[in-house]
Design a protein around this motif. Sequence first.
Motif, PDB file in Angstrom:
ATOM      1  N   GLU A  27       0.637  -1.371  -0.235  1.00 46.58           N
ATOM      2  CA  GLU A  27      -0.084  -0.030  -0.006  1.00 46.58           C
ATOM      3  C   GLU A  27       0.671   1.206  -0.021  1.00 46.58           C
ATOM      4  OE1 GLU A  27      -3.125   0.332   3.041  1.00 46.58           O
ATOM      5  OE2 GLU A  27      -4.074  -1.609   1.767  1.00 46.58           O
ATOM      6  N   CYS A  28       1.936   1.033   0.585  1.00 46.80           N
ATOM      7  CA  CYS A  28       2.841   2.477   0.814  1.00 46.80           C
ATOM      8  C   CYS A  28       3.894   2.387  -0.523  1.00 46.80           C
ATOM      9  CB  CYS A  28       3.907   2.388   1.966  1.00 46.80           C
ATOM     10  SG  CYS A  28       2.941   2.435   3.302  1.00 46.80           S
ATOM     11  N   LYS A  29       3.242   1.828  -1.799  1.00 49.47           N
ATOM     12  CA  LYS A  29       3.928   1.635  -2.901  1.00 49.47           C
ATOM     13  C   LYS A  29       5.470   0.947  -2.954  1.00 49.47           C
ATOM     14  CE  LYS A  29       1.489   5.505  -4.959  1.00 49.47           C
ATOM     15  NZ  LYS A  29       0.860   6.237  -4.053  1.00 49.47           N
ATOM     16  N   GLY A  30       5.300   0.215  -2.067  1.00 43.40           N
ATOM     17  CA  GLY A  30       6.495  -0.743  -1.891  1.00 43.40           C
ATOM     18  C   GLY A  30       7.679  -0.415  -0.899  1.00 43.40           C
ATOM     19  N   ALA A  31       7.558   0.782  -0.239  1.00 40.13           N
ATOM     20  CA  ALA A  31       8.685   0.888   0.357  1.00 40.13           C
ATOM     21  C   ALA A  31       7.958   1.963   1.746  1.00 40.13           C
ATOM     22  CB  ALA A  31       9.798   1.699  -0.204  1.00 40.13           C
ATOM     23  N   GLY A 202       8.891 -10.240  -3.057  1.00 41.77           N
ATOM     24  CA  GLY A 202       7.590  -9.824  -2.002  1.00 41.77           C
ATOM     25  C   GLY A 202       6.619  -9.063  -2.720  1.00 41.77           C
ATOM     26  N   ALA A 203       6.744  -8.288  -3.760  1.00 38.79           N
ATOM     27  CA  ALA A 203       5.614  -7.746  -4.328  1.00 38.79           C
ATOM     28  C   ALA A 203       4.676  -8.641  -4.935  1.00 38.79           C
ATOM     29  CB  ALA A 203       6.204  -6.585  -5.250  1.00 38.79           C
ATOM     30  N   GLN A 204       5.250  -9.659  -5.640  1.00 39.29           N
ATOM     31  CA  GLN A 204       4.580 -10.598  -6.414  1.00 39.29           C
ATOM     32  C   GLN A 204       3.690 -11.465  -5.293  1.00 39.29           C
ATOM     33  OE1 GLN A 204       7.530 -13.103  -8.474  1.00 39.29           O
ATOM     34  NE2 GLN A 204       5.685 -14.179  -9.338  1.00 39.29           N
ATOM     35  N   TYR A 205       4.486 -11.472  -4.326  1.00 44.94           N
ATOM     36  CA  TYR A 205       3.536 -12.476  -2.965  1.00 44.94           C
ATOM     37  C   TYR A 205       2.534 -11.588  -2.604  1.00 44.94           C
ATOM     38  CZ  TYR A 205       2.759 -15.382   0.830  1.00 44.94           C
ATOM     39  OH  TYR A 205       2.205 -16.062   1.890  1.00 44.94           O
ATOM     40  N   ALA A 206       2.839 -10.350  -2.260  1.00 45.90           N
ATOM     41  CA  ALA A 206       1.823  -9.306  -1.774  1.00 45.90           C
ATOM     42  C   ALA A 206       0.746  -9.244  -2.635  1.00 45.90           C
ATOM     43  CB  ALA A 206       2.520  -8.103  -1.357  1.00 45.90           C
ATOM     44  N   GLN A 207       0.863  -9.280  -4.020  1.00 49.01           N
ATOM     45  CA  GLN A 207      -0.409  -9.230  -4.914  1.00 49.01           C
ATOM     46  C   GLN A 207      -1.095 -10.408  -5.164  1.00 49.01           C
ATOM     47  OE1 GLN A 207       2.045  -7.455  -7.747  1.00 49.01           O
ATOM     48  NE2 GLN A 207       1.968  -5.390  -7.400  1.00 49.01           N
ATOM     49  N   GLY A 208      -0.478 -11.481  -4.338  1.00 49.64           N
ATOM     50  CA  GLY A 208      -1.277 -12.964  -4.569  1.00 49.64           C
ATOM     51  C   GLY A 208      -2.676 -12.800  -4.484  1.00 49.64           C
TER      52      GLY A 208
END
Length: 517
Positions: A27-31, A202-208
Amino acid sequence: MTNNVPWTVAEIETSPDELRLISELLECKGAASPRDIAGKLAWPEIKVMSVASWCRQKGLVDIKEASATQYSLSDEGKRYAQYGLPERRALSAVLCRTEDKPALSAEEEKIAVMWLRKKGLADIGKDKTTGKIQVLPTDKGREFFDQALHTADEKVLQALNGGQWVAQEALDADGLQMLRGRKGVLKSREETSRSLSLTALGAQYAQGAGRAPDGDAQGQISQITSAHIQDHQKGKLLSFRKYHVESFAPEIYGGGRHPLRELMDEVREVFVQMGFEEIECDYVQPCFWNMDALFIPQDHPARDIQDTFYMKDPAVIPVTDDGLMGKIRATHENGGETGSLGWRSKWTREEAQRVVLRTHTTVNTIRYLSEHPEPPLKVFSVGRIFRNEATDATHLSELHQIEGIVMERGATMGMLIGTLKEFYTRIGFPDVDVNPSYYPYTEPSMDVFVRWKGRILEMGGAGIFRPEVTAPFGVKHQVLAWGLGLERLAMIKAGESDIRNVISNDMRALRKRKMLR
Ligand code: PHE
């Protein structure tokens, strides 16, 4: 920091907290900084960091650390921020603007003069008649004052006016340099700032797909409660969060006993189970007990300084029992009443009273036997001994012996061998062998061996005490005796070929030791 992450998105397992962290990062655009995340999730910052480091281990999150200098105002700096820099105040005094501010102190006046000149805001002269310093504002000074302009240093003072710490990057570099050139205005400190960011994985996983920010919300149970058990008993199908048994975990080391200590206890246990009692004795002994009472001749090579540690203090321990002393002397010189011819060499009291660090635990045995001459007797000891030897892969100068005796009517060599076999079998080495050997205090004498993985290892000596040893103490029955190496045993137990490693206190090696083998 990078990790070798063996997993693909499909294989990754996250705890509910880990999932919340990476969802928040998404949500914080990745960082984001740990502080921001802490605010958003209402977690303590330390929890954010701990969860983040677990995520890092799984290759989901990167943690970057940067150290930066921060500044804030000293008390003097705060005064400057409130009332203005001394040169500003001097200027306004000179330009006749009355202001509701305290007058400059003598010290501040000096500072003001210096900086007015440095900044080109005023010329400084001296009144010829009064000798007083005169401040003559320059055009720049007037302009500066009239337009209420601020110099770079004043801008920094204002930025810091709230008393907070501000990062160097956020402050005007020139102003900072100017203020740093003045003594005692600024305080500084080094701060590590951290930032968390999602890795590609991580991004891929979070968007799962359809992942809820909470493990339990997926219907997966991570903590079993009694309600779950009841549900289960009612036949309800439950889905549990999987354990990743190969997942990273910090290594922890409990306290533990040294392996050699453990082996000593094991040896004790075995002898106690076999009906023995443990005896103890002192390290420091007169030769009388360590050697003479065991019929070791006074000119025996083992008594040489090369083999034995002699004590300087005390250098002598008097042997007070003259009767016993006489019997031992006679035994050595001519056999006394033992039927033996003795060593037929001169025996001296001085030699017998010299003091040594015990060279074997057979001294424990003979001292005990001297006080307990009647059968039956089954005692053992596990104790430290000292030999004046250079240490190498197979020799130590301080080591331990497993000593023992059995005194019984009609005891035989067969019983002795049987006892030793039983002991080694119980310790885990059933293949025991013996060879004829020689010790001054036993007849017959033998050496004891253990066969292990195709090797034959000498473990120690054994035998039946000679009459020259038993008779002076009025012992009338056979005494089966042995003295075995503890470290030797430890070596084969641990599969070690260097004896120094079994006594080592190297914490790294000890921590890596397997608990079960
Ligand atoms: N004391 C002998 C040694 O130190 C071992 C031993 C003990 C031999 C008892 C015979 C009987 O090696």
